[in-house]
Enzyme design. Sequence first.
Site, PDB file in Angstrom:
ATOM      1  N   CYS A   1      65.545  15.617  36.054  1.00  0.00           N
ATOM      2  CA  CYS A   1      66.451  15.221  34.968  1.00  0.00           C
ATOM      3  C   CYS A   1      65.761  14.347  33.921  1.00  0.00           C
ATOM      4  O   CYS A   1      66.018  14.473  32.727  1.00  0.00           O
ATOM      5  CB  CYS A   1      67.637  14.470  35.557  1.00  0.00           C
ATOM      6  SG  CYS A   1      67.140  13.000  36.463  1.00  0.00           S
TER       7      CYS A   1
ATOM      8  N   HIS B   1      70.106   9.183  37.716  1.00  0.00           N
ATOM      9  CA  HIS B   1      70.162  10.403  36.916  1.00  0.00           C
ATOM     10  C   HIS B   1      69.934  10.052  35.446  1.00  0.00           C
ATOM     11  O   HIS B   1      70.437   9.038  34.973  1.00  0.00           O
ATOM     12  CB  HIS B   1      71.527  11.069  37.102  1.00  0.00           C
ATOM     13  CG  HIS B   1      71.625  12.452  36.550  1.00  0.00           C
ATOM     14  ND1 HIS B   1      70.650  13.407  36.756  1.00  0.00           N
ATOM     15  CD2 HIS B   1      72.580  13.056  35.793  1.00  0.00           C
ATOM     16  CE1 HIS B   1      71.012  14.533  36.144  1.00  0.00           C
ATOM     17  NE2 HIS B   1      72.172  14.343  35.557  1.00  0.00           N
TER      18      HIS B   1
ATOM     19  N   ASN C   1      74.206  17.190  29.903  1.00  0.00           N
ATOM     20  CA  ASN C   1      73.597  17.165  31.232  1.00  0.00           C
ATOM     21  C   ASN C   1      72.603  18.326  31.356  1.00  0.00           C
ATOM     22  O   ASN C   1      72.484  19.146  30.436  1.00  0.00           O
ATOM     23  CB  ASN C   1      74.700  17.265  32.292  1.00  0.00           C
ATOM     24  CG  ASN C   1      74.278  16.708  33.634  1.00  0.00           C
ATOM     25  OD1 ASN C   1      73.101  16.392  33.854  1.00  0.00           O
ATOM     26  ND2 ASN C   1      75.216  16.591  34.559  1.00  0.00           N
TER      27      ASN C   1
END
Length: 372
Positions: free
Chosen positions: A142, A314, A338
């Site tokens: 991520c 994250h 995302n």
Amino acid sequence: MALVWIGLSLLLYSLSTECLRYPTDKDSARKLFRGWQNEHRKHYRTREQEVYGFEVFHENLKKINELNDLHRSRTEYRINKFADMSVSEFKSKILMPPRKPPQRGTKTCLGSKVTDPLPQSFDWTDKGVVTSVKDQGTVGTCWAFSTIGNIEGQWAIMGKPLTNLSVELLVDCDGTQDVKDGEADCGVFGGWPFLAFQFIQKLGGLETWEDYGYCSGSGKCFPCAPPGYNKTLCGPPESYCLKNQSCAAKLNRTKFITGLEVVSWEQVDKNETIMADQLMKLGPLSIALNAALLQFYHSGIFDPPICDPQDLDHAVLLVGFGQEKSVFGTRDFWKVKNSWGHKWGEEGYFRIKRGVGKCGMNTQVVNAFLKQ
Ligand SMILES: *[C@@H]1O[C@H](CO)[C@@H](O)[C@H](O)[C@H]1NC(C)=O
Ligand SMILES: *[C@@H]1O[C@H](CO)[C@@H](O)[C@H](O)[C@H]1NC(C)=O
Ligand SMILES: *[C@@H]1O[C@H](CO)[C@@H](O)[C@H](O)[C@H]1NC(C)=O
Ligand SMILES: *[C@@H]1O[C@H](CO)[C@@H](O)[C@H](O)[C@H]1NC(C)=O
Ligand SMILES: *[C@@H]1O[C@H](CO)[C@@H](O)[C@H](O)[C@H]1NC(C)=O
């Protein structure tokens, strides 16, 4: 009278739509599981794996019902591609090991003059500076998607064509460490956008996604750990890797995009009014948060009551903000891109409560500056 009617029907409408409940008896759960397997083309290699997959799925149905009861009218949770992953599997495969936000002397001279008052809403996705939603697959990359999203925005805001930039290049090549802070970029095991900015600055350029495509997270490639990879800080490297798929074999400086260079980076103040102001002035920003309860997010404003802001696991891309008005009042939210594919959440995006430091999303807000 008409107003009362509208109010009442709105109330009834929201009450009736907010109570998604999955049946949890074994037979219904099995039916749901089959449907889910078809939809996601999920095949298990062994019978044991399938039995285990169903058990976890069944537990998750109950968990999603609880989440929906708890977050009535604010957030909706649903089964999705992560439905056969337990919380601990989700954390170890998709998220990064939880870490405190690095404490740096803030170079934030940015936040002094705030646009006052802020507009009600603002969204970079309708301004042609945000690329398509990507999917990191089942690895902790991520941080590289968040970094690249910020730089894609900076590049487009400079008037350059919107371009998908290479995420894999960072995953393969960036082993930057900050021994003093005890932080490092660790390929598929996590990293930090602020370190990745420093890496790209040193490297002197970037390739496009087209030239250096993403292959991690789907078993399509097995690159070796990046140069400089610190085992103490990152944990053990992959046991199996192919040298000919690693940075040394793939990086090609003659393919660097002409003119794209990172010259510095800065951290934005934690104050969410200043963050909104900087978002409008600078572009989409890299942020990090605690995403443990984001696994089954489907829609609405993410606002879990328990979400430790000191456990960042994250990294994502902040792209906008707004207000949602309903019969229950007005709620301020952030809009976030995302990297879990466009089918996850609100077409790959999620909204999160604004103004309360939710899940630590305001503690690692960073931006890279490109050579003009
Ligand atoms: C970026 O890649 C996606 C595929 O993932 C493609 O649909 C899109 O057109 C690309 N965007 C640009 C600006 O090239
Ligand atoms: C890796 O990190 C550890 C812990 O911070 C540090 O002591 C060590 O010097 C680093 N190793 C290298 C090769 O830089
Ligand atoms: C890399 O090495 C593997 C194993 O030696 C081989 O199967 C593969 O074809 C090689 N790939 C490339 C792109 O050279
Ligand atoms: C690097 O890219 C250039 C330009 O596309 C190409 O001509 C060259 O063969 C590439 N080098 C390697 C080692 O792949
Ligand atoms: C955040 O910044 C705004 C604008 O500078 C200021 O008015 C407000 O008091 C700040 N909030 C906090 C909690 O410091």
